[in-house]
Design an enzyme around this catalytic site. Structure first.
Site, PDB file in Angstrom:
ATOM      1  N   SER A 207       2.306   5.605  16.127  1.00 16.84           N
ATOM      2  CA  SER A 207       3.005   4.192  16.214  1.00 16.84           C
ATOM      3  C   SER A 207       4.110   4.106  17.366  1.00 16.84           C
ATOM      4  O   SER A 207       4.536   3.058  17.901  1.00 16.84           O
ATOM      5  CB  SER A 207       3.863   4.099  14.945  1.00 16.84           C
ATOM      6  OG  SER A 207       4.877   5.067  14.787  1.00 16.84           O
TER       7      SER A 207
ATOM      8  N   LYS B 163      11.074  -0.370  10.450  1.00 19.99           N
ATOM      9  CA  LYS B 163      11.529  -0.018  11.446  1.00 19.99           C
ATOM     10  C   LYS B 163      12.365  -1.026  12.333  1.00 19.99           C
ATOM     11  O   LYS B 163      13.629  -0.985  12.826  1.00 19.99           O
ATOM     12  CB  LYS B 163      10.276  -0.083  12.464  1.00 19.99           C
ATOM     13  CG  LYS B 163       9.447   1.301  12.118  1.00 19.99           C
ATOM     14  CD  LYS B 163       8.198   1.157  12.772  1.00 19.99           C
ATOM     15  CE  LYS B 163       7.412   2.497  12.448  1.00 19.99           C
ATOM     16  NZ  LYS B 163       5.936   2.536  13.238  1.00 19.99           N
TER      17      LYS B 163
END
EC number: 3.4.21.53
Length: 738
Positions: A612, A655
């Site tokens: 990611s 996040k």
């Protein structure tokens, strides 16, 4: 949804969001074949067990082939107890009738032995014997007198003494007479013994005759009642023969009984009823058994023992059934992980299905007769264990052909939203909890979407919803409110996080004190704020990670520092290698890419995996090569392929929230935000605070689908200009490397 509180709603009558699973379950339950047992796969908390038990009980109402089972004494081979089956509820009647039979026989024999008829016939036999015995004795007396001897009885037995005391005991005549008398005596004693045996046999015949007259009416009555079953008929006839063969036991007086082990003798006439459906009010319903501890003895039964003065004893009455016996004719539910942890249980379960019998293995020579089995097995376990069994146990698919796969989420539509509200209503009514207001339900729905990590989905992990209902009730109690409102639910969610977020708070303190270095303002070359998710068991949270890239002329390509020190996982390594493919695709047309670039996660001292951060690493690499600075106020997440497309990642909500918290602690400027993959938009289920900040323009979300879009947002420079700068620098690197 048109309701004010969940108290207005009807209870939920079905399981939500599991249409494929319920169809598969119905399919498996409608096939009556030994190979079509069921494996229910899915995560804990999706309602697998509750659903399985509910639907099995529903099907059990239409399935009534279950029987009563008992073990009885095997008169032909006592070490192999016989298994008898009866229609449900009849087994206990049979046991009661056999117990009553023995009691009645003892009473009848006691009465018969004290009756005038018995005494008369018995005395007649004994008198006849005594008369014949005395006649024989008289014969020998008379014979003795003829030979000159008198018969006398002493403590040592019968003796003959001479009538003439002066007779010569050494004469031939005396010795010859004595020998003849002794021979006559031996012959007479033999006849007396024959008479005694004859009398004993006549007494036994008398007892047997009376025994038959006493026993047969009872046995015939039992045969009329149970004799249609051939095995039961044989058992009753064998028991009749055994009683008649040992009829003397029934005639013994109480004092005489004390000299034998009455319990041990009469135990063979007991019935060990191991499965008794007559106790259950729902006797017509097939059994549904959930076995939580499937060790061998709990599944297949056992034979217990007792210590009698140091001697280990057992018998057929100590046979104890297992859950397979109790589920016979119905359904047995097992947890796969527990089953596989129990030695031998899994292998013997497959043998049981193969031979369609339940066999009780014992450590002694006793071998109870196996019982035919007709049961549907339902295993509950994880996807992982299903795959392991499917690929590594070739017999698994032979006996468990039906997979019922429970999903972890469902579509967020009006029907399912109302279903969740009804679930809340059902649970509150069942547990006598406070009902929820409409607004409180909306908060629960958002929480459910957050668990499923999608705004278009709702979680099917209803155990999490139950926890939230219980904990929200606590906060409503504190307010002395009759209903749970949205603030109660929010407080429950906050307190739940606050109980387990110690590590998150420690990291925040380190960011505030600058022990963990990060900038959320300004611009830097080759430095970018990536985003990661830290999993702490039940709780996960996001935090930024500073990624730095340096580049220089050389031929080593892109160096992953994490990999060099063995802190990088294989997926992360793959993501870094993709960067090389992207560079070759876009910047090797004029000159070869001759660089040495180092990529590092700063202040990271544990393992890193996942791809990611690959897009963030690429942006930092492009910045280092072009010498164009990157905004530190914007963090990045997303993976990238070799063609420059930005791909979805997991944990995007955590996040975004993680970077927001850091920006908030250091001061929100209005320029901060996060770049995410465009296809991750639906996965954002943010807190109310962050949603408000986005609406007010204080914090921004930038959805992108290609590298070109993101690099322009990060640098305020067009992608073409950046490419020109990179190509110019790569030409210099190439010349220097030559």
């Amino acid at each position: 949804m048109k309701f004010k509180t969940t108290a207005e709603l009807e209870p939920l009558e079905k399981i939500l969001g599991q249409e494929k699973a319920t169809n598969a379950m119905e399919f498996g339950l409608n096939i009556d074949d030994i190979g079509y047992n069921i494996y229910i796969s899915g995560d804990i908390g999706t309602g697998r067990t509750s659903y399985a038990l509910d639907i099995l009980k529903k099907y059990a109402k239409n399935k009534d082939g279950h029987l009563d089972w008992c073990y009885v004494y095997n008169f032909e081979n006592p070490l192999e107890p016989t298994a008898l089956s009866f229609e449900k509820g009849v087994g206990r009647k049979f046991k009661k009738d056999i117990d009553k039979l023995i009691d009645d026989l003892l009473n009848e024999f006691n009465q018969a032995s004290n009756s005038e008829r018995y005494e008369k016939e018995r005395n007649q036999i004994l008198n006849n014997h005594e008369i014949k015995k005395q006649a024989l004795i008289q014969q020998i007396k008379d014979y003795g007198k003829q030979k000159g001897f008198n018969f006398k009885s002493t403590q040592n037995g019968m003796v003959f003494v001479p009538i003439d005391e002066n007779i010569d005991s050494n004469s031939q005549e005396f010795l010859q007479a004595k020998i003849e008398i002794e021979n006559m005596t031996i012959e007479t004693i033999s006849k007396i013994r024959e008479l005694e045996e004859q009398a004993k046999q006549e007494l036994m015949d008398l007892e047997e005759h009376i025994g038959i007259s006493v026993v047969d009416p009872y046995i015939k009555s039992l045969l009329r009642k149970y004799g249609k079953n051939p095995k039961v008929k044989k058992y009753l006839l064998d028991m009749r023969e055994d009683i008649l063969d040992n009829i003397y036991i029934f005639y013994l007086e109480e004092e005489e009984m004390q000299n034998i082990d009455e319990k041990e003798y009469f135990i063979k006439y007991k019935v060990n009823l191991i499965i008794d459906n007559g106790r259950d009010r729902n006797v017509q319903n097939a059994p549904v058994i959930l076995e939580l501890n499937p060790i061998y003895s709990n599944l297949f039964g056992r034979v217990e023992y007792e210590n009698d003065k140091g001697v280990i004893k057992t018998d057929f009455t100590k046979i104890v059934p297992g859950s397979l016996h109790r589920a016979n004719g119905g359904y047995l539910v097992l947890y796969v992980d527990q089953l596989l942890r129990s030695p031998y249980s899994w292998d013997i379960l497959k043998r049981t299905l193969q031979f369609k019998t339940i066999k009780i293995d014992t450590a002694t020579s006793m071998k109870p007769e196996p019982i035919p089995v007709d049961v549907k097995i339902v295993l509950i376990g994880s996807h992982y264990l299903y795959d392991v069994l499917y690929f590594y146990d070739e017999e698994f698919n032979k006996y468990f052909k039906v997979l019922v796969d429970f999903d972890t989420d469902m579509d967020r539509n009006e029907e399912n939203e109302l279903g969740v509200a009804k679930f809340i209503s059902s649970y509150c009514k069942k547990e006598n909890l406070k009902h929820f207001t409409y607004d409180a339900v909306q908060v629960v729905l958002k929480y459910s979407s957050r668990i499923s990590q999608s705004r278009k989905k709702l979680s099917t992990r209803f155990n999490k919803i139950k926890e939230l209902i219980i904990e929200s009730n606590l906060f409503a109690d504190r307010r002395n409110s009759e209903l749970v409102d949205k603030e109660d639910v929010k407080n429950a969610i906050y307190e739940k996080i606050n109980r387990i977020n110690k590590i998150e708070q420690r990291l925040d303190e380190m960011y505030k004190s600058n022990k963990l270095l990060i900038s959320v303002e300004g611009k830097k070359i080759g430095v970018i704020n990536g985003l990661s998710v830290i999993n702490m068991g039940e709780y996960s949270f996001g935090r930024p990670a500073v990624i730095t890239v340096t580049s220089s002329p050389g031929n080593r390509g892109i160096i992953n520092i994490e990999r060099e020190v063995r802190l990088s996982g294989s997926i992360h390594d793959k993501g870094v290698l993709i960067l090389s493919g992207y560079l070759l695709e876009n910047f090797s047309k004029e000159v070869p890419v001759s660089i040495t670039a180092n990529i590092c996660f700063e202040q990271s001292y544990s393992g890193i995996d996942g791809d990611s951060a690959s897009s963030a690493e690429l942006y930092a690499l492009l910045s280092s090569l072009s010498q164009v600075p990157i905004k530190q106020s914007i963090a990045v997440t997303g993976s990238v392929n070799q063609k420059g497309e930005v791909q979805v990642v997991g944990g995007v909500t955590e996040k975004v929230e993680g970077f927001y918290q850091i920006c908030k602690s250091k001061g929100l400027t209005g320029n901060q935000g996060v770049i995410i993959p465009k296809n991750n938009i639906d996965n954002l289920v943010l807190t109310d605070e962050i949603e408000d900040a986005i609406k007010q323009g204080i914090f921004k979300i930038y959805p992108v689908s290609r590298i070109e879009e993101a690099i322009e947002i990060l640098t305020d420079v067009t992608f073409e200009e950046i490419c020109d700068k990179i190509n110019d620098r790569l030409k210099k690197f190439y010349e220097m490397s030559k």
